[in-house]
Design an enzyme around this catalytic site. Structure first.
Site, PDB file in Angstrom:
ATOM      1  N   ARG A  67      18.674  71.604  56.333  1.00 23.96           N
ATOM      2  CA  ARG A  67      18.623  71.980  57.618  1.00 23.96           C
ATOM      3  C   ARG A  67      19.542  71.611  58.858  1.00 23.96           C
ATOM      4  O   ARG A  67      19.532  72.013  59.792  1.00 23.96           O
ATOM      5  CB  ARG A  67      17.093  71.241  58.041  1.00 23.96           C
ATOM      6  CG  ARG A  67      17.315  69.726  58.065  1.00 23.96           C
ATOM      7  CD  ARG A  67      15.957  68.853  58.493  1.00 23.96           C
ATOM      8  NE  ARG A  67      16.084  67.639  58.897  1.00 23.96           N
ATOM      9  CZ  ARG A  67      15.320  66.812  59.312  1.00 23.96           C
ATOM     10  NH1 ARG A  67      14.012  67.335  59.964  1.00 23.96           N
ATOM     11  NH2 ARG A  67      15.705  65.670  59.439  1.00 23.96           N
ATOM     12  N   HIS A  82      23.307  69.846  57.646  1.00 29.39           N
ATOM     13  CA  HIS A  82      24.856  69.997  57.437  1.00 29.39           C
ATOM     14  C   HIS A  82      24.959  69.654  55.751  1.00 29.39           C
ATOM     15  O   HIS A  82      24.394  68.771  55.467  1.00 29.39           O
ATOM     16  CB  HIS A  82      25.496  68.979  58.306  1.00 29.39           C
ATOM     17  CG  HIS A  82      24.953  67.741  58.736  1.00 29.39           C
ATOM     18  ND1 HIS A  82      24.818  67.638  59.967  1.00 29.39           N
ATOM     19  CD2 HIS A  82      24.410  66.916  58.114  1.00 29.39           C
ATOM     20  CE1 HIS A  82      24.326  66.416  60.231  1.00 29.39           C
ATOM     21  NE2 HIS A  82      23.817  66.042  59.217  1.00 29.39           N
ATOM     22  N   CYS A  93      26.017  61.028  54.518  1.00 26.16           N
ATOM     23  CA  CYS A  93      27.124  60.179  53.809  1.00 26.16           C
ATOM     24  C   CYS A  93      28.354  60.973  54.310  1.00 26.16           C
ATOM     25  O   CYS A  93      29.381  60.606  54.922  1.00 26.16           O
ATOM     26  CB  CYS A  93      27.155  60.330  52.246  1.00 26.16           C
ATOM     27  SG  CYS A  93      28.533  59.609  51.532  1.00 26.16           S
ATOM     28  N   SER A 106      23.439  42.613  59.452  1.00 26.38           N
ATOM     29  CA  SER A 106      24.842  42.562  58.765  1.00 26.38           C
ATOM     30  C   SER A 106      24.951  43.075  57.600  1.00 26.38           C
ATOM     31  O   SER A 106      25.605  42.458  56.609  1.00 26.38           O
ATOM     32  CB  SER A 106      25.056  40.884  58.911  1.00 26.38           C
ATOM     33  OG  SER A 106      24.029  40.255  57.877  1.00 26.38           O
ATOM     34  N   GLY A 165      26.180  47.589  59.493  1.00 26.94           N
ATOM     35  CA  GLY A 165      26.650  46.598  60.500  1.00 26.94           C
ATOM     36  C   GLY A 165      27.869  46.080  60.250  1.00 26.94           C
ATOM     37  O   GLY A 165      28.756  45.937  61.689  1.00 26.94           O
ATOM     38  N   ILE A 166      28.057  45.532  59.514  1.00 25.08           N
ATOM     39  CA  ILE A 166      29.465  44.616  59.230  1.00 25.08           C
ATOM     40  C   ILE A 166      30.562  45.712  59.278  1.00 25.08           C
ATOM     41  O   ILE A 166      31.573  45.264  59.913  1.00 25.08           O
ATOM     42  CB  ILE A 166      29.390  43.910  57.920  1.00 25.08           C
ATOM     43  CG1 ILE A 166      28.484  42.579  57.884  1.00 25.08           C
ATOM     44  CG2 ILE A 166      30.941  43.651  57.476  1.00 25.08           C
ATOM     45  CD1 ILE A 166      29.027  41.727  58.899  1.00 25.08           C
ATOM     46  N   LEU A 186      22.524  54.367  48.185  1.00 27.15           N
ATOM     47  CA  LEU A 186      23.845  54.648  48.107  1.00 27.15           C
ATOM     48  C   LEU A 186      23.964  55.960  47.599  1.00 27.15           C
ATOM     49  O   LEU A 186      23.411  56.476  46.658  1.00 27.15           O
ATOM     50  CB  LEU A 186      24.627  53.520  47.329  1.00 27.15           C
ATOM     51  CG  LEU A 186      24.443  51.816  47.612  1.00 27.15           C
ATOM     52  CD1 LEU A 186      24.651  50.957  46.250  1.00 27.15           C
ATOM     53  CD2 LEU A 186      25.334  51.567  48.818  1.00 27.15           C
ATOM     54  N   HIS A 195      51.184  44.149  35.917  1.00 24.45           N
ATOM     55  CA  HIS A 195      51.820  43.367  36.543  1.00 24.45           C
ATOM     56  C   HIS A 195      52.843  43.828  37.510  1.00 24.45           C
ATOM     57  O   HIS A 195      53.823  44.544  36.882  1.00 24.45           O
ATOM     58  CB  HIS A 195      52.484  42.041  36.004  1.00 24.45           C
ATOM     59  CG  HIS A 195      53.065  40.957  36.681  1.00 24.45           C
ATOM     60  ND1 HIS A 195      52.575  40.086  37.802  1.00 24.45           N
ATOM     61  CD2 HIS A 195      54.494  40.762  37.028  1.00 24.45           C
ATOM     62  CE1 HIS A 195      53.213  39.393  38.411  1.00 24.45           C
ATOM     63  NE2 HIS A 195      54.637  39.708  38.137  1.00 24.45           N
TER      64      HIS A 195
END
Length: 479
Positions: free
Chosen positions: A34, A36, A41, A195, A199-200, A332, A458
């Site tokens: 409806r 997008h 996300c 938080s 929020g963070i 998520l 490394h």
């Protein structure tokens, strides 16, 4: 009346992935959307916020150029409109990409609002304009209002910001993440209520761009789902950057003026204070979009505002499925995508196992980044495990020092009896990219012995992962 094998209601990460997987498996498939393609996300969440945070990261490094032996001539400034324009451009590019993928896989797109009239039948009406976020025009060749039938209907309608009574967003002074992503002007001061990751991330973004930021969290710990030790390190870094943080504190009232807000906050002891700022962001979680779909009339079980499923998307009503945010936490995008794939494969009759939610990684793209998978140390102890815990600080890693990012920690948690990796928790530069190594290890049921004998390149930040495992077993080298 057009007929399909599978109709997916919602074209977000879970919905479009489910539709594409269904088409791959030979199902005649349609997606009803409806607003997008790509959902919240791609258009108003994960992707555009990362574009904003990337701009903030570049700005941060530019303003700290001297730390790297560089000199920038002139005053470093930013153009708010250009920052927002870049973010919206990234979303637009990916939005078009979703449409291309659906077309490539011969998935029909039906534009409108869906309601399940009965099992096997969906009625689509013309979309109404959303109250906050603008609609994306429907792609060419999409279908519209009408009645459609399908043997299987997958609800993937996502979630929306939770609203607290008396602190309702107004689009001007009290924002949700929609308005926070497209500010006409950047506020000089900001209160962030909540938080969690949303929020963070906004607190980190606006502070980096120069705003005075205060975060108010009702629980004793910021980033409440994270390991307490990692959250404490993150808090220390945020406060060093100038973010003011109030925990065990709730916003009880918000008063608005012509161009600002005054929030009354109260701590756990009942002490009150007032905070004034240009804007307030309400980031107190999200709620599933379960309304007006016809679910209640069909008898679909709703549990705490989301659709109850069996782990493979199946509801208690045969032929009706739910995936993603509307099917409950963790809310998520990557959980939704995988859940959509599992759901369609179960419909096909392929071997499928319910998702192990402990193996779903969580990432917060603040500065420093935070990432985790599995049990926290506290949760592992509550579950009765005897633990071996390893820690390795970024300051002991050559690549981190070379990057100018020596503040960070990798923490690994093992079952002392079996060597099973129970959890991994990270804070520092690029840890959202590192955590997947631990996710794979957990899915392969890797033990500490496998990780100890793995050779890490490394110099890389990934060596912190290896050293953390070594530390858990008394073999750490570089601390």
């Amino acid at each position: 009346m057009s007929s399909y094998d599978i109709i997916v209601i919602g074209g977000g990460p879970g919905g479009y992935v489910a539709a594409i997987r269904a088409a791959q498996l030979g199902f005649k498939t349609a997606v009803i959307e409806r607003e997008h393609l790509g959902g919240i996300c791609l258009n108003w969440g994960c992707i555009p916020t990362k574009a904003l945070l990337r701009s903030a990261e570049v700005f941060h490094y530019a303003t700290h150029a001297k730390d790297y032996g560089l000199t920038l001539n002139g005053t470093m400034t930013f153009d708010p409109a250009a920052v927002v324009k870049r973010s919206r451009g990234v979303s637009a590019q990916l939005n078009g990409g979703v449409g291309f993928l659906l077309k490539k896989n011969k998935v029909d797109v039906i534009w409108g609002e869906a309601k399940i009239a009965k099992v096997g039948q969906v009625v689509v009406s013309a979309p109404t304009k959303p109250a906050v976020q603008p609609q994306t025009p429907p792609p060419k060749g999409t279908l519209g209002a009408g009645t459609y039938s399908a043997k299987n209907i997958i609800v993937a309608t996502g979630a929306r910001p939770r609203v607290l009574p008396g602190i309702e967003p107004d689009g001007k002074l009290i924002w949700t993440y929609f308005e926070a992503m497209v500010p006409e002007t950047f506020p000089k001061s900001l209160i962030v209520m909540g938080s969690g990751a949303i929020g963070i991330e906004f607190a980190s973004f606006y502070r980096t761009m120069g705003a005075e930021v205060t975060v108010v969290e009702v629980l004793p710990q910021i980033m409440p789902v994270e390991d307490a030790e990692i959250a404490a390190i993150a808090r220390k870094r945020f406060e060093k950057q100038g973010i003011k943080i109030l925990t065990s504190t709730k916003v009880t009232k918000v008063e608005k003026s012509a161009n600002g807000v005054t929030a009354t906050v109260e701590d756990e002891k009942g002490a009150k204070q007032t905070l004034s700022a240009d804007r307030l962001i309400s980031a107190v979680g999200v709620v599933g979009n379960i309304e007006n779909l016809g679910l209640e009339a069909l008898g679909v079980t709703i549990d705490r505002g989301t659709v109850k499923t069996d782990g493979l998307g199946r509801t208690n009503v045969p032929g009706i499925y739910a995936i993603g945010d509307v099917a409950g936490p963790p809310m998520l995008a990557h959980k939704a995508e995988h859940e959509g794939t599992l759901c369609v494969e179960a419909i096909k009759g392929l071997p499928a196992h319910a998702m192990d939610k402990l193996k779903i990684p969580g990432c917060t793209y603040c500065h420093p980044q935070v990432a985790s998978v599995g049990l926290t140390e506290a949760k592992a102890k509550e579950a009765g495990y005897s633990l071996k815990v390893g820690r390795f600080p970024f300051v002991g890693n050559g690549k981190a020092i070379a990057l100018g990012e020596p503040d960070g920690l990798v923490k690994t948690i093992f079952d002392a009896k079996t060597g099973k990796l129970l959890g991994a928790h990270l804070v520092g530069a690029e840890v959202t990219e590192l955590v997947q190594g631990f996710v794979i290890a957990m899915n392969l049921e890797t033990t500490e012995e496998d990780l100890i004998h793995a050779v890490f390149p490394h110099p890389t930040l990934s060596e912190t992962m290896h050293e953390s495992v070594l530390d858990a077993y008394g073999r750490v080298i570089h601390t």
